[in-house]
Design a protein around this motif. Structure first.
Motif, mmCIF file in Angstrom:
data_model
loop_
_atom_site.group_PDB
_atom_site.id
_atom_site.type_symbol
_atom_site.label_atom_id
_atom_site.label_comp_id
_atom_site.label_asym_id
_atom_site.label_seq_id
_atom_site.Cartn_x
_atom_site.Cartn_y
_atom_site.Cartn_z
ATOM 1 N N LEU A 136 -59.008 -60.745 0.329
ATOM 2 C CA LEU A 136 -59.533 -59.417 0.035
ATOM 3 C C LEU A 136 -59.875 -59.219 -1.445
ATOM 4 N N ILE A 137 -59.026 -59.727 -2.325
ATOM 5 C CA ILE A 137 -59.251 -59.511 -3.755
ATOM 6 C C ILE A 137 -60.584 -60.111 -4.226
ATOM 7 N N PRO A 138 -60.925 -61.352 -3.870
ATOM 8 C CA PRO A 138 -62.245 -61.872 -4.290
ATOM 9 C C PRO A 138 -63.402 -61.057 -3.715
ATOM 10 N N ILE A 139 -63.242 -60.560 -2.478
ATOM 11 C CA ILE A 139 -64.294 -59.736 -1.883
ATOM 12 C C ILE A 139 -64.495 -58.475 -2.706
ATOM 13 N N TRP A 140 -63.386 -57.809 -3.026
ATOM 14 C CA TRP A 140 -63.458 -56.579 -3.824
ATOM 15 C C TRP A 140 -64.047 -56.852 -5.202
ATOM 16 N N TRP A 141 -63.628 -57.929 -5.843
ATOM 17 C CA TRP A 141 -64.090 -58.189 -7.202
ATOM 18 C C TRP A 141 -65.564 -58.595 -7.232
ATOM 19 N N ALA A 142 -66.013 -59.320 -6.225
ATOM 20 C CA ALA A 142 -67.427 -59.698 -6.149
ATOM 21 C C ALA A 142 -68.290 -58.444 -6.003
ATOM 22 N N TRP A 143 -67.868 -57.521 -5.140
ATOM 23 C CA TRP A 143 -68.607 -56.264 -4.964
ATOM 24 C C TRP A 143 -68.568 -55.426 -6.244
ATOM 25 N N THR A 144 -67.404 -55.349 -6.858
ATOM 26 C CA THR A 144 -67.237 -54.547 -8.073
ATOM 27 C C THR A 144 -68.098 -55.076 -9.210
ATOM 28 N N GLY A 145 -68.153 -56.398 -9.358
ATOM 29 C CA GLY A 145 -68.935 -56.990 -10.442
ATOM 30 C C GLY A 145 -70.398 -56.596 -10.388
ATOM 31 N N GLN A 146 -71.013 -56.708 -9.207
ATOM 32 C CA GLN A 146 -72.420 -56.343 -9.070
ATOM 33 C C GLN A 146 -72.615 -54.838 -9.205
ATOM 34 N N THR A 147 -71.672 -54.064 -8.678
ATOM 35 C CA THR A 147 -71.760 -52.602 -8.756
ATOM 36 C C THR A 147 -71.753 -52.129 -10.206
ATOM 37 N N MET A 148 -70.907 -52.739 -11.038
ATOM 38 C CA MET A 148 -70.831 -52.328 -12.438
ATOM 39 C C MET A 148 -72.056 -52.780 -13.223
ATOM 40 N N PHE A 149 -72.666 -53.893 -12.835
ATOM 41 C CA PHE A 149 -73.921 -54.277 -13.486
ATOM 42 C C PHE A 149 -74.995 -53.224 -13.208
ATOM 43 N N ILE A 150 -75.116 -52.836 -11.936
ATOM 44 C CA ILE A 150 -76.110 -51.830 -11.569
ATOM 45 C C ILE A 150 -75.802 -50.506 -12.255
ATOM 46 N N ASN A 151 -74.518 -50.183 -12.389
ATOM 47 C CA ASN A 151 -74.128 -48.917 -13.015
ATOM 48 C C ASN A 151 -74.654 -48.821 -14.436
ATOM 49 N N ARG A 152 -74.592 -49.917 -15.186
ATOM 50 C CA ARG A 152 -75.006 -49.891 -16.590
ATOM 51 C C ARG A 152 -76.456 -50.314 -16.804
ATOM 52 N N PHE A 153 -76.902 -51.295 -16.047
ATOM 53 C CA PHE A 153 -78.213 -51.873 -16.347
ATOM 54 C C PHE A 153 -79.182 -51.866 -15.172
ATOM 55 N N GLY A 154 -78.727 -51.422 -14.029
ATOM 56 C CA GLY A 154 -79.552 -51.538 -12.831
ATOM 57 C C GLY A 154 -80.806 -50.683 -12.850
ATOM 58 N N LYS A 155 -81.916 -51.277 -12.502
ATOM 59 C CA LYS A 155 -83.192 -50.609 -12.290
ATOM 60 C C LYS A 155 -83.747 -51.142 -10.971
ATOM 61 N N ASP A 156 -84.467 -50.295 -10.263
ATOM 62 C CA ASP A 156 -85.001 -50.731 -8.969
ATOM 63 C C ASP A 156 -86.270 -51.554 -9.183
ATOM 64 N N PHE A 157 -86.080 -52.680 -9.917
ATOM 65 C CA PHE A 157 -87.186 -53.592 -10.180
ATOM 66 C C PHE A 157 -87.187 -54.704 -9.136
ATOM 67 N N LEU A 158 -88.308 -55.370 -8.991
ATOM 68 C CA LEU A 158 -88.440 -56.434 -7.992
ATOM 69 C C LEU A 158 -87.441 -57.556 -8.250
ATOM 70 N N HIS A 159 -87.328 -58.015 -9.509
ATOM 71 C CA HIS A 159 -86.450 -59.162 -9.771
ATOM 72 C C HIS A 159 -84.976 -58.805 -9.530
ATOM 73 N N GLN A 160 -84.593 -57.533 -9.766
ATOM 74 C CA GLN A 160 -83.208 -57.147 -9.488
ATOM 75 C C GLN A 160 -82.959 -57.054 -7.983
ATOM 76 N N ARG A 161 -83.953 -56.627 -7.229
ATOM 77 C CA ARG A 161 -83.814 -56.632 -5.769
ATOM 78 C C ARG A 161 -83.625 -58.061 -5.254
ATOM 79 N N ILE A 162 -84.385 -58.987 -5.839
ATOM 80 C CA ILE A 162 -84.277 -60.386 -5.421
ATOM 81 C C ILE A 162 -82.879 -60.921 -5.708
ATOM 82 N N PHE A 163 -82.320 -60.572 -6.868
ATOM 83 C CA PHE A 163 -80.957 -60.991 -7.186
ATOM 84 C C PHE A 163 -79.968 -60.463 -6.141
ATOM 85 N N ILE A 164 -80.117 -59.195 -5.751
ATOM 86 C CA ILE A 164 -79.203 -58.598 -4.770
ATOM 87 C C ILE A 164 -79.361 -59.272 -3.405
ATOM 88 N N ILE A 165 -80.595 -59.550 -3.011
ATOM 89 C CA ILE A 165 -80.837 -60.208 -1.728
ATOM 90 C C ILE A 165 -80.221 -61.610 -1.722
#
Length: 363
Positions: A48-77
């Motif tokens: 569970l801990i790695p699952i939570w931390w993997a989700w948290t890491g991407q969530t915090m990137f989007i929180n500070r730097f996330g833009k709905d750009f094509l290349h960021q969508r590709i990273f998420i996919i």
């Protein structure tokens, strides 16, 4: 602070992680001789801990730097593909699927670190320093966790978690940088609340699926209704606080919300498993009593601490509130130790506790 809304792709991203959490929770349903073996509980936490931390890491990137750009969508996919690999590796026979699990986890974390290094090219000042710091230092933990592939015994889990712990400590050590570029509180709380909401929904669906009351089976029907009211009371308390009592204009690093939700996630999974085990009568009375009340205690303490500093000052709970809630929970637990009660009574007690908790903290 700029207004940042949760995007649809973020919500889709959440669904995959909730599926992973649900699969991990099923490990707690494997009962032997009336209790959950320690080995299975450890596996539950390890997954569970790695699952939570993997989700948290991407969530915090989007929180500070996330833009709905094509290349960021590709990273998420691309990350979603690694989430699927990680989820397909979740099993009670975790040892056999460790390699694919590790590939999934490392893939998610590496893509998040790369995004920080990519975005720093277009930033300046404190924003650039934060991106470089996180994008560089996260590779230390990722490298340590990846090195666990060199071992076959329990040592690989130790190495994996040393890497994860280092990864989790990085934002704490870099607090001086992050304080100059605080988290977007509104988006932060909304993101963690959306994940929690889906987990609540998953708990309702999975619980009712297991209970599946038969026609005329009033014990099952009563248990189902009680379980539903219990979960709704928890939902009511959490989201009424988020919606009405939390000051989303507060600018903080957000680490109490981030790390505190790990314990909310753990306790929600444990409570969901407890409801199923209580209904199935496959577990010893003393064990389930300790397990379910411990789960509720962790959930109560976590939600209390997380939102305390974000609540409007006039809505902050007093010390006597803490004493009252702990007193009610302790009284139910001790009385159940002294007098053995039917499982439905335990459920009714917990439901009453959460109704009181919701009423007094959202009024």
């Amino acid at each position: 602070m700029e207004d940042k809304k949760v995007t649809w792709i973020e919500l889709f991203y959440d669904l995959l992680f909730v599926a992973a959490v649900s699969t991990t929770t099923n490990v707690l349903l494997h009962v032997q001789k009336g209790s959950i073996p320690q080995e299975y509980f450890i596996k539950f936490v390890l997954m569970l801990i790695p699952i939570w931390w993997a989700w948290t890491g991407q969530t915090m990137f989007i929180n500070r730097f996330g833009k709905d750009f094509l290349h960021q969508r590709i990273f998420i996919i691309l990350q979603m593909l690694f989430v699927l690999v990680m989820t397909s590796s979740l099993s009670i026979d975790f040892d056999q699927y460790y390699l694919s699990f590790l590939i999934g986890y490392i893939g998610i974390r590496a893509l998040t670190a790369i995004q920080y290094l990519v975005v720093q090219n277009n930033e300046d000042g404190d924003r650039k320093k934060v991106a470089i710091f996180l994008g560089t230092c996260f590779w230390i933990g990722i490298g340590i966790s990846l090195f666990s592939i060199s071992f076959n015994s329990w040592i690989r889990y130790a190495v994996l978690y040393i890497g994860i712990i280092v990864d989790m400590i990085v934002p704490i050590l870099g607090r001086k940088y992050l304080a100059k570029f605080p988290a977007n509180t509104s988006h932060l709380i909304e993101r963690f609340a959306s994940l929690t909401l889906i987990l609540f929904g998953e708990s309702v669906v999975s619980t009712l699926f297991v209970l599946h009351p038969q026609k005329g089976d009033w014990n099952s029907i009563l248990f189902s209704i009680t379980s539903f009211i219990l979960i709704i009371s928890m939902w009511w308390q959490y989201f009424d606080n988020v919606d009405k009592k939390v000051n989303k204009s507060v600018q903080r690093v957000g680490q109490s919300v981030i790390y505190g939700h790990l314990f909310i996630l753990l306790s929600l999974s444990m409570i969901a498993a407890s409801i199923k085990l209580i209904f199935l009568h496959q577990i010893h009375y003393l064990f389930i009593l300790i397990f379910v009340f411990s789960s509720v205690f962790v959930y109560f303490i976590s939600t209390t601490i997380i939102f305390h500093q974000y609540r409007y000052e006039q809505h902050r709970l007093k010390i006597y509130h803490l004493g009252l809630f702990l007193g009610i929970l302790g009284a139910f637990f001790i009385s159940n130790l002294v007098i053995v009660v039917p499982n439905i009574i335990i459920m009714l007690e917990l439901t009453l506790f959460f109704i009181i908790y919701a009423k007094l903290t959202t009024a």
